[in-house]
Design a protein around this motif. Sequence first.
Motif, PDB file in Angstrom:
ATOM      1  N   GLY A 171       0.812  -1.212   0.000  1.00 18.50           N
ATOM      2  CA  GLY A 171       0.000   0.000   0.000  1.00 18.50           C
ATOM      3  C   GLY A 171       0.840   1.253   0.000  1.00 18.50           C
ATOM      4  O   GLY A 171       0.553   2.217  -0.735  1.00 18.50           O
ATOM      5  N   GLU A 224      -6.504   2.412   4.928  1.00 14.41           N
ATOM      6  CA  GLU A 224      -7.691   3.267   4.816  1.00 14.41           C
ATOM      7  C   GLU A 224      -7.570   4.490   5.726  1.00 14.41           C
ATOM      8  O   GLU A 224      -7.909   5.602   5.333  1.00 14.41           O
ATOM      9  N   ALA A 270      -5.030   6.828   4.166  1.00 15.65           N
ATOM     10  CA  ALA A 270      -5.567   7.467   2.955  1.00 15.65           C
ATOM     11  C   ALA A 270      -6.503   8.622   3.301  1.00 15.65           C
ATOM     12  O   ALA A 270      -6.510   9.657   2.627  1.00 15.65           O
ATOM     13  N   ASN A 274      -3.383   8.133  -2.141  1.00 19.20           N
ATOM     14  CA  ASN A 274      -4.176   6.908  -2.293  1.00 19.20           C
ATOM     15  C   ASN A 274      -3.345   5.635  -2.096  1.00 19.20           C
ATOM     16  O   ASN A 274      -3.128   4.869  -3.036  1.00 19.20           O
ATOM     17  N   GLU A 313      -3.496   2.585  -1.793  1.00 17.04           N
ATOM     18  CA  GLU A 313      -4.455   1.490  -1.926  1.00 17.04           C
ATOM     19  C   GLU A 313      -3.746   0.158  -2.121  1.00 17.04           C
ATOM     20  O   GLU A 313      -2.589   0.107  -2.544  1.00 17.04           O
TER      21      GLU A 313
END
Length: 413
Positions: A40, A356, A359, A371, A373
């Motif tokens: 991530g 999360e 972010a 981001n 992700e």
Amino acid sequence: MFDIDNWQEIFATIKKNKLRTFLTGFSVAWGIFMLIVLLGSGKGLENGIHSNFDSDAANSVWIYPGQTSIPYKGIQPGKFVRLTNEDYERLKLDTSKIERISSRFDIRGADLISYKNEYGSFGINTVHPDMEFIENSFPIKGRFINNIDIKESRKVAVIGDLVEEALCKKGESPIGEYIKIKGIPFKVVGVYSENSNNDGERRRIYIPISTAQMVFNGSNRVNNIAFTVKDMTAEESKQFDESLKALFAANHNFDKEDDRALFIQNNQENIKEFRNAFQGIRLFIWIIGIGTIIAGIVGVSNIMIIVVKERTKEIGIRKAIGATPWSIIGSVLQESILITSFAGYIGLILGVALMEIIARNIPADSTMFKNPEVDMSVAISATILLIISGTFAGYIPARRAAKIKPVDALRDE
């Protein structure tokens, strides 16, 4: 394999050895957690750096004049290279390689813009119509600069959506209204926006370069030339850059080997280098992540060996009363799979949750990290691979347990 008695035995063993089970599961969960966090974070860094390219076309090339540093044909170093409209027109003819092209002329001291009773400081870009596609500045209201504006040197302007937001306080449309640049009125014909995290890209005003050169005493001078190129290989791109350098060197009397006389920024090459670099980073992340997971799997295997050792007598008794080798193997494997699966799932959930949270707390204008992700298919695949590896990790001590002879097991102290 799914006998209730077996599961009761497994849970009893786990309950009896809580700390050992926790440490084993923690090593597995930590491996998946670190892999998710690394993947991530790597993606967030990649997205952040990639967003810096989004404001310009990926295949754009920018040419900036410099100052000579090498003597050439009797001319001493230190000569300033000055680009002109002729350079723009000359490049425009090369339609075999160049798709869209624009030059720019900088207006000094023109940052303060007025609109009715409002004032603001914004960047001024003097351009040709193709700059709409080179900088991805697409109109959301009205239109962009066109060829008639250039030909007739019209006093028109296209403003960014953040310029509109700053100047039009009452929400009225600026289309057809006038803004003043250095006291000279320009009619607003369009409002553009960009898919960019950099607000500075949306706080600019475009006006025709021909108008700027006429009104602000620019003569035929330009400060840089930008264009997009057709698809090229890395080798073709380098050769094209060299041919550009040679062309400008011949037209402006400087040595083509002089690296300070002309600067060429080729986004196509930059993006390829950027992608190659991040391929190496991704490989490094996977090596670190998989190494961490393997360490957890080794821990599971070692714990299963200890479990088999502790249950030697029990296994011997079970075999003596008719338990098959596969039932013994199944019992050990079930415990290994249970610990690995549960711990892997916890690590996956915690890793995704952390990404999360990060972010949601990253500043909107961040240009280096964006981001973070995680590709869920990759994450789930890694977890499944972990479970399979945990199965193999438990299989080795399970086979050892299945080979124990009842007589030897009963003698074990």
